[in-house]
Design an enzyme around this catalytic site. Sequence first.
Site, mmCIF file in Angstrom:
data_model
loop_
_atom_site.group_PDB
_atom_site.id
_atom_site.type_symbol
_atom_site.label_atom_id
_atom_site.label_comp_id
_atom_site.label_asym_id
_atom_site.label_seq_id
_atom_site.Cartn_x
_atom_site.Cartn_y
_atom_site.Cartn_z
ATOM 1 N N GLU A 285 13.290 15.703 38.122
ATOM 2 C CA GLU A 285 13.855 15.391 36.813
ATOM 3 C C GLU A 285 13.331 14.034 36.389
ATOM 4 O O GLU A 285 13.566 13.038 37.072
ATOM 5 C CB GLU A 285 15.398 15.332 36.898
ATOM 6 C CG GLU A 285 16.053 16.686 37.066
ATOM 7 C CD GLU A 285 15.828 17.603 35.887
ATOM 8 O OE1 GLU A 285 15.556 17.108 34.769
ATOM 9 O OE2 GLU A 285 15.906 18.827 36.079
ATOM 10 N N CYS A 319 19.024 9.343 31.000
ATOM 11 C CA CYS A 319 17.801 10.048 30.620
ATOM 12 C C CYS A 319 18.055 10.920 29.396
ATOM 13 O O CYS A 319 17.147 11.270 28.678
ATOM 14 C CB CYS A 319 17.229 10.851 31.777
ATOM 15 S SG CYS A 319 18.449 11.638 32.792
#
Lengths: 521, 452
Positions: A285, A319
Amino acid sequence: MTLPPFANEPVLELRRAPARQGLLDALAELDTTLPLRSPAWIGDDRDDGEALTSTDPSDPSRVVALAPCGGADAAGAAVTSAQQGFRAWSATGAAERAAVLLRAAEGMRRRRPALAALCVREAGKPWAEADADVCEAIDFLEFYARGALALERGRPLFQVTGERNTLSYGPRGVVAVIAPWNFPVAIPTGMVAAALATGNTVVLKPAEQAPGCGFALTAVLREAGVPPDALALVQGQGEAGAALVADPRVATIAFTGSGAVGLEILRSAAQLAPGQTQLKRCVIEMGGKNCIIVDGDADLDDAVPAIVRSAFDYAGQKCSAASRILVHEAIADALIERLAGAVEVLQVGAPGAFGSDVGPVIEREAARRVRRYTAQAAAAGRVVASRDELPAAGWYCPPTVVADVAPGTPVLSEEVFGPLLTVERVGSVDEACDRVDALPFALTGGLFSRNPDTVAHVARRSPVGNLYVNRKITAAMVGRQPFGGNRLSGTGTKAGGPDYLMSFVEPRVVTENTVRHGLVV
Amino acid sequence: MGGGATAGVTQDDVLAVGRAIHAALPTGRGPRHALDDRAMDFAAADAELRAALFRFVDVVPACHSLDDLARHLTGFLGEVGDRPPAIAAAMRLGATRAGRTALGAASAAGVKHMAHRFIVGASVPDATGVLRELWHRGVASSVDLLGEATVTAQEADRYARRCREALQALADAHRDLPPRPHLEADGLGALPRANLSVKVSALTPLLRPEAPELGQRDAAVRLRDLLRTARELGAHLHIDMESFDSREAIAELVIDLLGEPEFADGPSAGVVLQAYLRDSPELCDRFIGCARDVPRRHPLVVRLVKGAYWDHEVVEARQHGWSVPVFEVKAESDRNFEALARRLLEARAAGVALRPAIASHNLRSVAYAVAVTRALGLSDDDLELQVLRGLGDDLQDALAACGLRVRTYCPVGDLVAGMAYLVRRLLENTSNEGFLSAQHEGTALEELLAAP
């Protein structure tokens, strides 16, 4: 083993004074114990070094945790331990492993205020988000425990007379978990829980900025009954992480962090080392450049607060945080004016104080990066909201909104990971979609529109992993918004979703001939 | 004898008052009003259609052309499963550009027409005619300024300025009106004619559920200024209550400010108590204590309402896994409303300088409050009843005809900015559990007046 259906751990109701007081008390108590010893923990060996320290981002003179700084040796020893533990742990049934994870969830529940306080101190996370971080960790434990039970039942296959076909999913081996600092409890717990639930053993390397959280969650898991050789904790910096990735005995790498490191992991993991008998699988990720599209029919009363929260909560260090607004020109001036005013009243201050909207960024280097991008945006656009006065100590950056940045400026396509938001005008929703489409990232995105046809159209066109409509684009919930990005944002795996565990297992099909001398037995 | 038969008030007492008010309800209603009611019934009958219409009313101010309006309308109606013929016809119109222009114009006119029923004018000077006419008919008013949400300091300043101007305009509008004794005084003294309701969420962009002091501090500066203006003009300032997220901040703010020595001599001010909140009895006691212990020239007005954020509170609590702060069964809310009404009236009867204002469209709730007032030996003038413009018009006329003091809460603001407010009111009106819809369905009077 049947469990009650999954339900998210409720966050604290901080609008009630006693809930707030409970957290402040926990913080005061934590402060009396600082700095925390956060040793590496391999098998039964604890290494109590002090080479690595974490400090409070809002007051860098305060040391939060002391840890050793392990390198390739520590990584190797940890993998050896986890490899030794693999046979026994993988042989336990999913029910037993689930029971351990549920006990760990219970352990975290008992320590919620203390763990949230640790997030406040070590990661500079404001209270509401620190509390949510711990709740998400509990959710991962509960969710993957249930997922592992379901996965153990396998999947049905087509059967014909005379043969029996079974499809099952087994663990892959040692999983190296390389975790970020921004969700210092939730993300490592999630990756570790997924690996353990499915019968893998784990080497966890927390971020060097958050060794205290890494140790705390390891202690909870060990206390809940995870065997010492099923979960090893390595404290250290990039060297330890790189050694784990390169180790031929590691089967799976679960990583959440920056794009540069993620790509390096993919490259390194693809290299076959002598003695390696398994292709490494990577669950990666990485970052995002997340855009919110605001159409002309948006309700600015809703859109402005949601944008502010998406961009500036936790100082933009998620994020999923919003960093670009693409607004229809018909309402661009109104949006910019209201957004600027809303950002000007944001309270910049210590995360441990209720009412702070924007805390510091994680470290000096981060503050420099954010200021560099802010200056770049300011030079290529028009600053509509900023702040001159900031707290004296701590890695604070002024929450800033820059409008009409010249196209092609790098700040429009690179991840900043800080309290900086840019606003661009577009002539139509499709023009906004084109700009989103041109980005290499595809993590989260947002849309404000009250036209059902527009919502359907953007949902079809948008490449992002998580699209949020008429709400903020952060705070994905386990089981409700499985989270993860596409394109250069990640491998498309969805944490907290029904498919996530598939990345930690390998499928095995057994076909048995049940005919003996013409007789079906 | 139902649950209302406590300490001197029997169900018969409530029935008698209820029948008298009911008998005073206007009968031969104008055709325009009847048409609105039919439209409301139509929307109330189908949840999907109701949702589509609300979403449409909500988006009207943001639509930039008739074509855009029509596209939104057909977009929402397209999600309605079972389409009545009128909706199918609208969808067909939406297929061509000319059709969309016609559909957009018709629907915009429809929304505007409905908005006029609830919003008395674009500004206080605009609304003066309506407010004066109400006074002439024996009805007092409280004005509420509609507008967009406050997210910036400039917006908070702008709202405060509008409130100051409204106070001035209200004082002017009420100056030369003929006397209406029961609207102007009760057993505790004179009642201001000019009355403005304000929202704390509009007075500061800093209301944070987890940091009530922050919004409190910021709003205090602007609210203090408004209290001074109201005192100079002899007007009443009422501070509305909003969602539970801001409840603590608002309650603390008002109690603190009214306790400041500067405001001991005025103005007349008021607070709101929301009966749907499970913990409202505690706040009720705080308000009573505040009225009793803090010497002020003007008694504290406590407006008792059921509460207008029920859906919001339930959804928010469920999404977070919190216990729901409101009663989830309507009858529990109604019972609590009566208990709180009684508590406020008893405090008043015991000599506390407090003015209960009972705000409800539920005939039973209103009749109960009147019956308790009389049973406690108070005069009818010691009770104020409040209704909402557009929803409580008939009840307002009936209460005035019965000689009771009724104050109508009148939203002011342009129709565009008022849309969000309007949608909330519509939601309440068409709720199947709501009293008004029961009334439209012809429920027997005895049933409407039964103890909750």
